[in-house]
Enzyme design. Structure first.
Site, PDB file in Angstrom:
ATOM      1  N   ARG A 136       7.911   8.199   7.184  1.00 36.53           N
ATOM      2  CA  ARG A 136       7.857   8.806   5.836  1.00 36.53           C
ATOM      3  C   ARG A 136       9.038   8.341   4.976  1.00 36.53           C
ATOM      4  O   ARG A 136       9.598   9.125   4.195  1.00 36.53           O
ATOM      5  CB  ARG A 136       7.866  10.341   5.912  1.00 36.53           C
ATOM      6  CG  ARG A 136       6.705  10.949   6.652  1.00 36.53           C
ATOM      7  CD  ARG A 136       5.383  10.777   5.861  1.00 36.53           C
ATOM      8  NE  ARG A 136       4.335  11.559   6.474  1.00 36.53           N
ATOM      9  CZ  ARG A 136       3.563  11.114   7.465  1.00 36.53           C
ATOM     10  NH1 ARG A 136       3.709   9.890   7.925  1.00 36.53           N
ATOM     11  NH2 ARG A 136       2.615  11.875   7.962  1.00 36.53           N
ATOM     12  N   SER A 204       1.499  18.102   3.623  1.00 35.42           N
ATOM     13  CA  SER A 204       2.615  18.587   4.443  1.00 35.42           C
ATOM     14  C   SER A 204       3.809  18.883   3.559  1.00 35.42           C
ATOM     15  O   SER A 204       4.291  17.997   2.852  1.00 35.42           O
ATOM     16  CB  SER A 204       3.004  17.526   5.473  1.00 35.42           C
ATOM     17  OG  SER A 204       1.908  17.244   6.287  1.00 35.42           O
ATOM     18  N   GLU A 299       9.017  17.310   2.167  1.00 34.90           N
ATOM     19  CA  GLU A 299       8.368  16.010   1.953  1.00 34.90           C
ATOM     20  C   GLU A 299       7.868  15.930   0.502  1.00 34.90           C
ATOM     21  O   GLU A 299       7.808  14.871  -0.096  1.00 34.90           O
ATOM     22  CB  GLU A 299       7.199  15.873   2.937  1.00 34.90           C
ATOM     23  CG  GLU A 299       6.528  14.521   2.892  1.00 34.90           C
ATOM     24  CD  GLU A 299       5.395  14.406   3.906  1.00 34.90           C
ATOM     25  OE1 GLU A 299       5.637  14.652   5.102  1.00 34.90           O
ATOM     26  OE2 GLU A 299       4.273  14.084   3.483  1.00 34.90           O
TER      27      GLU A 299
END
Ligand SMILES: Cc1cc2nc3c(=O)[nH]c(=O)nc-3n(C[C@H](O)[C@H](O)[C@H](O)COP(=O)(O)OP(=O)(O)OC[C@H]3O[C@@H](n4cnc5c(N)ncnc54)[C@H](O)[C@@H]3O)c2cc1C
Length: 311
Positions: A136, A204, A299
């Site tokens: 990520r 998420s 995130e």
């Protein structure tokens, strides 16, 4: 909102203000209040195809929709990205957090990324290693954060198809076709993740934290069932497990719900405003920190009146 279809148009308007925000599909951004500046929507479109002996080579404009690209490639017989089906958002944002799902990350297929420096207008192409892809993560979230417009992403899809079925529900598939992987990924995602068009959410909310091996061993002594996956810089722990253990799964506070089938997702039951989301997110972070000595990291991009806010 300012839609743009060329980097020149984008830059000319961007430089007129000091307070700007660039959106692709907007799926990973949460506006906490009204934004006091210009919001740009990427409408750059186009997919070009070429091939080498071994690969299909695609040059795709940043404003293209990610899932539509995966579907288009599948229909053309250019395989590999099926595991990333149904991830919302734009192609231009896909390298930024190196989108990933079901054992595959987009960085595996990116040959290079074309961008412009917003201030100078200089066009540059970064090759795969210059993108510094990680979990990520990429250079676009670090040294280049907020400084560039990704105009095109160049993909190289191997002509030899080898399905990745190591992860979760895909493991039940025996030598599947790309179409079967695509269909399964979509079915699994639909069964677990709420559709943002029906129930507001940004996917998420937190990243899966990575802790040191010694930290993980300490946690394991106290909670023997704690899952962990060894990665380059330590042990990755599913944030969903931590959140669940802290009793948040299915819990609703101030109109924000920790999703029952995937506690990593926070949903708006209809009435919540930005600060309600922040309140529950902070409460989750505080509880996980107290109990496991782990700092969860958001995130999702949180945007306040004047720009991006860190939790
Ligand atoms: C239901 C749901 C499920 C999801 N599942 C996954 C998943 O499985 N795996 C995963 O990795 N992610 C997942 N996500 C997160 C999201 O899909 C990705 O982060 C996606 O890449 C965001 O794309 P976007 O265009 O919507 O980004 P936006 O929210 O529009 O933008 C995100 C950031 O990128 C910047 N940006 C956007 N376009 C450009 C550009 N062209 N140039 C420079 N900067 C740009 C923006 O300024 C912003 O800072 C999910 C999200 C949702 C809502």
């Amino acid at each position: 909102m300012i839609s743009f279809s060329s980097p020149e148009l984008f830059r000319a308007r961007w430089l007129q203000s000091d307070t700007n925000y660039l959106l692709g599909g907007g799926s990973n951004t949460l506006f906490l209040e009204d934004f006091d500046g210009q919001v740009f929507i990427n409408e750059m479109r186009g997919i070009e195809h070429a091939e080498s002996d071994t690969h299909h080579l695609l040059r795709v404009a940043g404003g293209e929709n990610w899932h539509a690209l995966v579907t288009y490639c599948l229909d053309k017989g250019w395989y590999g990205m099926e595991n990333l089906a149904l991830i919302p958002g734009s192609v231009g944002a896909s390298p930024i957090q190196n989108i990933g799902a079901y054992g595959v990350e987009v960085g595996q297929f990116i040959a290079s990324v074309e961008l412009i420096d917003i201030q100078s207008g200089k066009a540059t192409t970064l090759n795969n290693s210059e993108c510094e892809f990680g979990y990520r993560d990429s250079v676009f979230k670090k040294a280049l954060a907020g400084k560039t417009l990704i105009t095109h992403v160049n993909f190289a899809l191997p002509k030899t198809y080898s399905p990745v079925v190591s992860y979760g529900e895909l493991a039940a598939l025996d030598n599947p076709t790309a179409q079967q992987v695509y269909d399964t990924v979509i079915a699994v995602r639909k069964s677990k993740l709420p559709d943002p068009d029906e129930l507001g959410n940004a996917g998420s909310f937190f990243k899966n934290p990575v802790v040191s091996v010694s930290h993980f061993e300490r946690l394991k002594k106290a909670a023997s069932t704690i899952p962990g996956f060894v990665v380059d810089n330590g042990v990755k722990i599913p944030a969903a497990w931590l959140i669940d253990q802290c009793g948040f799964k299915g819990k609703t506070e101030g109109g924000v719900r920790c999703h029952i089938t995937q506690p990593l997702v926070l949903t708006n039951t209809g009435e919540a405003v930005g600060n309600d989301v922040v309140k529950l997110a902070r409460s989750i972070m505080d509880t996980v920190r107290e109990r496991y000595d782990i700092a969860l990291e958001a995130e999702v991009r949180l945007v306040g009146r004047n720009g991006v806010i860190n939790l």
